[in-house]
Design a protein around this motif. Structure first.
Motif, short mmCIF file in Angstrom:
data_model
loop_
_atom_site.label_atom_id
_atom_site.label_comp_id
_atom_site.label_asym_id
_atom_site.label_seq_id
_atom_site.Cartn_x
_atom_site.Cartn_y
_atom_site.Cartn_z
N GLU A 104 46.29 103.33 48.68
CA GLU A 104 46.20 103.68 47.38
C GLU A 104 46.14 102.71 46.40
OE1 GLU A 104 49.50 106.21 44.43
OE2 GLU A 104 49.81 106.41 46.73
N LEU A 105 47.32 101.64 46.73
CA LEU A 105 47.11 100.28 45.57
C LEU A 105 45.70 99.78 45.63
CD1 LEU A 105 50.40 99.04 46.47
CD2 LEU A 105 49.97 100.09 44.02
N ALA B 139 44.05 98.99 32.25
CA ALA B 139 43.54 98.72 33.60
C ALA B 139 43.96 97.37 34.25
CB ALA B 139 42.08 98.53 33.64
N GLU C 249 40.56 108.17 45.50
CA GLU C 249 41.64 108.21 45.29
C GLU C 249 42.58 109.03 46.02
OE1 GLU C 249 42.02 108.22 41.09
OE2 GLU C 249 41.93 105.86 41.01
N VAL D 154 50.03 95.99 40.16
CA VAL D 154 49.37 96.64 41.49
C VAL D 154 49.28 95.47 42.33
CG1 VAL D 154 47.18 97.46 42.35
CG2 VAL D 154 47.95 98.07 39.89
N THR E 249 42.70 100.89 46.36
CA THR E 249 41.78 101.73 45.56
C THR E 249 42.03 101.74 44.03
OG1 THR E 249 41.62 103.29 47.46
CG2 THR E 249 40.95 103.89 45.45
N ARG E 250 43.50 101.76 43.63
CA ARG E 250 43.42 101.56 42.17
C ARG E 250 42.98 100.17 41.87
NH1 ARG E 250 49.89 102.48 40.57
NH2 ARG E 250 49.26 104.12 41.69
N ASN F 235 46.02 95.17 36.37
CA ASN F 235 46.20 94.91 37.70
C ASN F 235 47.33 94.29 38.04
OD1 ASN F 235 44.29 96.59 39.33
ND2 ASN F 235 42.59 95.13 38.80
N ARG G 197 39.50 100.20 41.16
CA ARG G 197 38.98 101.02 39.90
C ARG G 197 39.58 100.33 38.80
NH1 ARG G 197 36.74 103.34 43.38
NH2 ARG G 197 35.33 101.99 42.08
N ASN G 198 40.50 100.12 38.50
CA ASN G 198 41.03 99.15 37.50
C ASN G 198 40.09 98.10 37.15
OD1 ASN G 198 43.27 100.61 36.99
ND2 ASN G 198 44.84 99.15 37.79
#
Length: 721
Positions: free
Chosen positions: A167-168, A254, A97, A259, A170-171, A256, A174-175
């Motif tokens: 960044e998004l 989590a 991240e 996102v 990756t998020r 998304n 991960r979520n």
């Protein structure tokens, strides 16, 4: 990987292990982000030196220097991104991240560097068809698509968008990992698990214990339909698992939703900034399909036929459910029920006990005596275990790939390393994939270090993992990707191995799947785990028939996901800004594509938006259709192995379930041609020309239609080139 290392950081210099295999035991998590930042500084200095060179631009002082730059950065990124997918500890997640937006900013700084752009642009045209021409084309296209021609304001905005998208994405990933883990379904009553074998229940109990819970824990895989619902007799149990799968990423910590909406908006704005109507158009420009028009043509003509076949399969499932007196039969067939009743029908039609069938596919034999044996027959290479070399996790095995000892030109010469990471674990992303720690290139004299990752349920201590036919196909598929990386023979890293368009990268992997059912190969590996006896002929026929069974559902759930992907990425910036309800958008997109609930009431797309990792955290945005396009190449291209003169074509070939009789003397001849024309060339080729040279004619969609059982459902005129 250790948590701390007091010795010198091993990533600062190339590994001294064979083929530059990273010294995983010596790598410290704490070193990753600082090493990445050092790598960025070093790479920036190398780029600045190329730009500041007072000599006139030459190929050597510009292109060779550019391709040789960033080695430290490449080493540390290979560690971070491989680990984030395979062993994502909290420290690795935090490192990824941190790194993602900084890396995006650095890449933008390279793409937007006016001095570098000017220097590369000043180089003269290179010989037609040469690797130099391919590399120059690659970099000039990268500059243009990276925004080098924008004004200062545009460059600033583009750089900001790229960093935020990194960044998004990756998020999102991960979520999804968190949501998938949190969505695991715990059963506390053994009666709910009726239909599962004792060994399956034992694995679920072990998973529950590992999670600190009492009972049986069903972990989720990536797709909408979870394999376990095919076996659970209790409709309520099936529904619990299916509903948990469908709601991933759409609520809780989590979630998304926001996102993915921001990703869609930024991608649309980025495309607009670069002069494209939308992100889908931006992506299609680089693919071998040529344009969205061709993609729409293929998907549009396949969809009605697939839906019609799926509707017929659904009716059979409803009829089966209505006529079955066993426990679990219920009125109506929901999305969680269709796979269950389809499995019952499949077992009847194919007359095979699938639990017994799996005993003929122990993982080690499938890998060694199947995938590796086929590679030896095709390409004259050997794959041998290197027990003196360690992987990044105790489950990882390291293999060395060499030319065969009897090779007349390069007997026993090393080719590279293969790492196999086969078993599922909570810290690993779902699905299967190939990646690399080192990419082959002759410029730096580097041999490839390739990784194959799967998510097979780990067997109990002392037992062997037994595979389904689908898992067998996945082993061959991912090893096909590995071969694309291992057998690469190019000068420049940017053109190496699988660094090709998405709709071509799947071509070699899908070609390799065919060998799983080729008679000689199948006979070599499909042996009973206890007795060693060969797979009986009756079961051989069932395995081949199974590959063609239920293609209406399989094709429809895949096509629905393709249309959903394109719907998100065809939005203009203005249209994307207006979308706020993900579920409503998805419903409208599927209805528009012909997958409304009134047509197929129990079908979900293979991936719904909030857990569609391929397009929001992977590299398949506006490109999920590439698997189908590659299958067009595969279904037709495999005839290049059957027709070894590559001059005649059987329009009905390439059909799973058909026995492919290939003269053993011709296998190596065809394999050498495929290696020379496709696998070794990376991105140095014209892909249409390469296919034509191997196949002996232009591609046709007809073999794909036969393979998927659609040939009798549609008019195929105009679907070839």
């Amino acid at each position: 990987m250790t948590g701390h290392n007091t010795q010198q950081n091993p990533l600062l210099a190339p590994s001294e292990l064979d083929h530059e295999l990273p010294d995983f035991a010596a790598i410290s998590v704490e070193d990753l982000v600082p090493t990445f930042r050092t790598g960025v500084v070093d790479h920036s200095a190398e780029i600045a030196a190329i730009v500041a060179n007072p000599e006139e631009p030459t190929w050597e002082n510009t292109m060779d220097a550019l391709e040789a730059s960033g080695q430290l950065l490449d080493r540390v990124l290979a560690i971070i991104f491989n680990y984030s997918g395979t062993d994502a500890s909290d420290d690795i997640v935090a490192a990824e991240e941190t790194v993602a937006p900084e890396l995006a900013a650095h890449i933008s700084s390279v793409n937007l560097n006016p001095g570098l752009f000017a220097r590369v642009s000043s180089l003269p045209p290179q010989p037609e068809g040469s690797e130099n021409e391919a590399l120059l084309t690659y970099w000039l296209r990268r500059f243009r698509r990276g925004g080098a021609a924008l004004d200062d304001a545009g460059r600033t905005e583009l750089s900001s968008i790229d960093a935020r998208l990194a960044e998004l994405s990756t998020r999102f990933g991960r979520n999804l990992v968190a949501a998938t883990e949190a969505g695991a379904v715990l059963f506390t009553e053994e009666g709910d698990l009726a239909g599962l074998s004792d060994s399956h229940k034992s694995r679920l109990a072990e998973d529950a214990a590992a999670a600190g819970q009492d009972g049986w824990l069903v972990r989720l895989g990536l797709p909408s339909v979870q394999p376990v619902v095919e076996e659970l007799d209790d409709p309520a149990a099936r529904a619990r698992v299916h509903e948990a799968s469908l709601r991933r990423g759409s609520g809780g910590d989590a979630d998304n939703t926001e996102v993915l909406l921001e990703i869609v908006r930024l991608r649309a704005r980025r495309a607009e900034l670069l002069g494209y109507a939308n992100h889908a158009e931006f992506i299609a420009e680089e693919e071998t399909a040529g344009s969205l028009v061709e993609v729409d043509d293929l998907l549009g003509k396949l969809t009605p036929a697939a839906v019609a076949n799926a509707a017929g399969e659904y009716k059979k499932a409803v009829d089966k459910a209505g006529s079955d007196d066993s426990a679990g039969a219920a009125s109506g067939v929901a999305g969680s029920d269709w796979p269950y009743w389809a499995a019952k029908l499949r077992a009847e039609d194919l007359d095979v006990d699938e639990a017994e069938l799996k005993k003929y596919f122990p993982l080690e034999r499938v890998l060694r005596d199947g995938a590796f044996f086929a590679a030896r027959r095709l390409y004259g290479i050997t794959v041998e275990r290197r027990r003196d070399l360690d992987g990044y996790h105790p489950d990882v095995q390291v293999w060395e790939v060499r030319e065969a000892e009897d090779d007349p030109v390069r007997p026993g010469v090393p080719i590279g390393l293969l790492l196999t990471d086969m078993y599922a674990r909570p810290s690993k992303r779902g699905g299967a994939w190939m990646s690399s720690f080192v990419e082959q290139n002759n410029l730096l004299g580097q041999m490839p270090v390739i990784v194959n990752v799967l998510n097979i349920a780990k067997p109990a201590e002392g037992e062997q993992a037994l595979l389904t036919p689908d898992e067998v196909a996945t082993v061959f598929h991912e090893f096909g990707h590995a071969l694309h990386g291992l057998l690469s023979d190019v000068r420049y890293p940017s053109l190496s191995g699988t660094n090709v368009p998405r709709d071509f990268v799947e071509f070699p992997s899908q070609i390799n799947e065919n060998w799983a059912l080729e008679p000689e190969i199948l006979a070599n590996y499909a042996r009973h785990v206890d007795t060693g006896e060969q797979l009986p002929r009756r079961m051989v026929d069932a395995v081949r028939a199974q590959a063609a069974w239920g293609q209406g559902f399989a094709t429809s759930e895949y096509l629905a996901a393709c249309w959903l992907d394109l719907a998100w990425h065809r939005l203009s910036a203005r249209e994307a800004a207006a979308v706020t309800d993900v579920a409503a958008f998805e419903k409208d997109a599927l209805e528009s594509a012909g997958f409304g609930a009134d047509v197929l009431p129990a079908l979900s797309p293979r991936y719904s938006s909030t857990y569609f990792n391929h397009i929001f955290a992977g590299g398949y945005s506006a490109d999920y259709w590439s698997y189908l396009w590659a299958e067009v190449l595969d279904a037709d291209g495999f005839q290049g192995f059957v027709d070894t003169d590559a001059a005649r074509g059987d329009e009905g070939g390439g059909r799973p379930g058909a026995v492919v009789e290939i003269d053993p003397d011709d296998v190596r001849f065809a394999g050498d041609r495929f290696r020379r024309m496709i696998l070794s060339r990376g991105a140095t080729i014209d892909y249409d020309d390469a296919f034509w040279m191997f196949r002996g004619k232009q591609r046709s969609v007809a073999p794909l239609l036969h393979r998927r059982g659609l040939a009798g459902s549609m008019d195929v005129d105009g679907l070839g080139r």
